[in-house]
Design an enzyme around this catalytic site. Structure first.
Site, PDB file in Angstrom:
ATOM      1  CB  THR A 126      -0.924   0.017   1.219  1.00  0.00           C
ATOM      2  OG1 THR A 126      -1.689  -1.188   1.233  1.00  0.00           O
ATOM      3  CG2 THR A 126      -1.861   1.211   1.172  1.00  0.00           C
ATOM      4  CD  GLU A 127       3.547   2.974  -3.924  1.00  0.00           C
ATOM      5  OE1 GLU A 127       4.547   2.288  -4.187  1.00  0.00           O
ATOM      6  OE2 GLU A 127       3.115   3.868  -4.688  1.00  0.00           O
ATOM      7  N   PRO A 128       0.777   5.797  -0.161  1.00  0.00           N
ATOM      8  CG  PRO A 128       2.205   7.354   0.849  1.00  0.00           C
ATOM      9  CD  PRO A 128       2.211   6.103   0.013  1.00  0.00           C
TER      10      PRO A 128
ATOM     11  CB  SER B  21      -7.837  -1.158  -2.727  1.00  0.00           C
ATOM     12  OG  SER B  21      -8.271  -1.189  -1.387  1.00  0.00           O
TER      13      SER B  21
ATOM     14  CD  GLU C 145      -3.044  -9.553   2.548  1.00  0.00           C
ATOM     15  OE1 GLU C 145      -3.053  -8.522   3.244  1.00  0.00           O
ATOM     16  OE2 GLU C 145      -2.535  -9.604   1.415  1.00  0.00           O
TER      17      GLU C 145
ATOM     18  CD  GLU D 275     -16.447  -0.154   0.155  1.00  0.00           C
ATOM     19  OE1 GLU D 275     -17.302   0.131   1.024  1.00  0.00           O
ATOM     20  OE2 GLU D 275     -15.269  -0.479   0.439  1.00  0.00           O
TER      21      GLU D 275
END
Length: 381
Positions: free
Chosen positions: A128-130, A134, A244, A369
Site C-alpha cells: 500500500t502507498e499513500p 487498494s 491473505e 468495495e
C-alpha cells in the site's frame, strides 16, 4: 451445527497454541497495547513452538506443513484472544513468508527462511502507498537498474509489522511502460542504507501490533534480492492475495464468535426491570439473528479453508469470504456493544476493544468495495 473442518492433529496443535497464549501472551496484552508493538520474546516463543514456520520447508527449519488448516487454527486462536495478534502473525506467516518460500531464489531462502521460522526475523509486506490504497497497479515506488544494482525510491504506508520488521517484501515498479505488468517484488532488509521507518502510526484499534510508514531513499539492492522474476510481481501478488484474504476471514469469524458468546453470557446475568436483559424479545431476536449469521458465515469460511487446503480456492470465493466475514463481524460487534449498554463503550471491557479493532477489516486486504467489484466482474458485469 458441528464443524467438520479439523481432524485430531489439528485440535492437538490448537492445544499448543492455546497453552502459549494462556501462559505467555494474555498476561502481557496490556503491555503490548501500551508499547504499541509485540516484543521479540513473543516472536521467538511462537517460532520455537512451530507457529511461525508452517509454510517454511523443513530443510530451512520450518514445519513444512502442506495443510492450510493448521494456519487457520493459529488464526482462530489468536483472534479469539486479540485480533491484533492474528493480524501480526498472519502478515508474517501466512501473507509474507509464502512469497519467500514459493518465489525466492536459493540464496534468498537460505538467508531468510530459517529466521522467519524461528521468529528471529519478523516480516512485513510493502504494497500500500499513500496515493494508491487498494489499487496495487498504481504503484509509484520505483526500482531502476544501475549496473549490477537496483536503486529503489518511494514510500509505503499502513504497513503492518512495518516498525518491527527485519525484512520487507516490497512491490516496486521496474518497467513503468508496462503498467501492472511492470511490477517486481524485492526483499528489502531493514538494515539496508536508505531504508527508513516513519513513526508508529496512531491507529484507532489493534494497538497491540505496530503499523508504520516506510521510506526508500536510493536503496541499493541486487538481483539476489528479487522475489520471483522481474516484472512478474503483480501476477505473484494476485496468486497470493486469496490466502491473505481467507486467513483474514478466519480471524474475523473467530473474533466475532468469541465476543458474541461472551455477550450471551453477559445478557443472561445483566438485569433491568427485574429480568435478565437477554429475555427481552428484542434482544432475544437480535441474538438469534447474530448467532445464525455467524454459524452460516462459519460454514462458508470453513469450506473456503478446505478448498484452499486442496489448492482449489478461487479468487472470487476468497473475495466473497473476505467482505462477507468482515461485514458480519462488524454488525455482530456493533450489536454486542449495544447489548452491553454504557459498559460497551468502556475500554476496560473486551467488547469495546474488539469493536474498535474490527473496523479496519472492511478496509484492508482490498476494501469490501473492491471485493464486490471483483465478484461483479466475475458475473460478467
Amino acid at each position: 451445527m458441528n464443524r467438520t473442518l479439523y481432524a485430531d492433529d489439528h485440535e492437538a496443535f490448537r492445544g499448543t497454541v492455546r497453552t502459549f497464549l494462556d501462559r505467555s501472551v494474555i498476561p502481557n496484552l496490556d503491555k503490548y497495547a501500551e508499547n504499541g508493538i509485540l516484543p521479540r520474546e513473543f516472536w521467538l516463543e511462537a517460532g520455537e513452538l512451530g507457529i511461525l514456520g508452517l509454510e517454511v520447508p523443513s530443510s530451512y527449519g520450518g514445519a513444512g506443513v502442506d495443510d492450510f488448516r493448521f494456519n487457520a487454527v493459529v488464526a482462530e486462536e489468536l483472534a479469539k484472544v486479540n485480533l491484533a495478534l492474528s493480524t501480526a502473525v498472519g502478515i508474517h506467516a501466512d501473507t509474507t513468508a509464502p512469497y519467500v518460500a514459493e518465489f525466492g531464489n536459493d540464496k534468498l531462502r537460505q538467508r531468510w527462511l530459517p529466521g522467519i521460522a524461528s521468529g528471529e526475523v519478523v516480516l512485513a509486506i510493502g504494497m500500500t502507498e499513500p496515493s494508491g490504497g487498494s489499487d496495487l497497479a498504481a504503484l509509484k515506488t520505483t526500482a531502476v537498474r544501475d549496473g549490477a544494482s537496483w536503486v529503489v525510491n518511494g514510500s509505503k504506508t499502513f504497513i503492518s509489522n512495518g516498525y518491527s520488521a527485519d525484512l520487507v517484501v516490497t512491490a516496486v515498479r521496474t518497467s513503468p511502460e508496462k503498467k501492472a505488468r511492470g511490477i517486481t517484488l524485492f526483499a528489502v532488509p531493514a538494515t539496508t542504507p536508505g531504508f527508513h521507518r516513519g513513526r508508529k502510526l496512531d491507529k484507532v484499534g489493534q494497538r497491540e501490533s505496530d503499523t508504520a510508514e516506510l521510506f526508500f531513499e536510493d536503496v541499493r539492492l541486487t538481483d539476489d534480492d528479487i522475489v520471483g522474476e522481474v516484472d512478474n510481481g503483480f501476477i505473484q501478488m494476485m496468486q497470493m492475495l486469496p490466502q491473505e484474504r481467507i486467513i483474514g476471514a478466519v480471524g474475523n469469524v473467530a473474533q466475532a464468535r468469541q465476543i458474541l458468546e461472551e455477550t450471551l453470557e453477559y445478557v443472561k446475568q445483566r438485569k433491568a426491570f427485574g429480568s435478565p436483559i437477554g429475555s427481552f424479545q428484542h434482544n432475544k431476536f437480535i441474538l438469534a439473528e447474530m448467532f445464525t449469521r455467524i454459524d452460516v458465515t462459519q460454514m462458508y469460511v470453513d469450506r473456503c479453508v478446505s478448498a484452499h487446503a486442496q489448492g482449489v480456492l478461487s479468487d472470487v470465493d476468497a473475495a466473497k469470504a473476505k467482505w462477507w466475514s468482515a461485514q458480519v463481524q462488524n454488525e455482530i460487534l456493533d450489536h454486542c456493544v449495544q447489548l452491553h449498554g454504557g459498559y460497551g463503550f468502556m475500554n476496560e471491557y473486551r467488547v469495546a476493544r474488539a469493536w474498535r479493532d474490527a473496523r479496519v477489516t472492511k478496509i484492508w486486504a482490498g476494501s469490501n468495495e473492491i471485493m464486490k467489484e471483483l465478484i461483479g466482474r466475475d458475473l460478467g458485469l
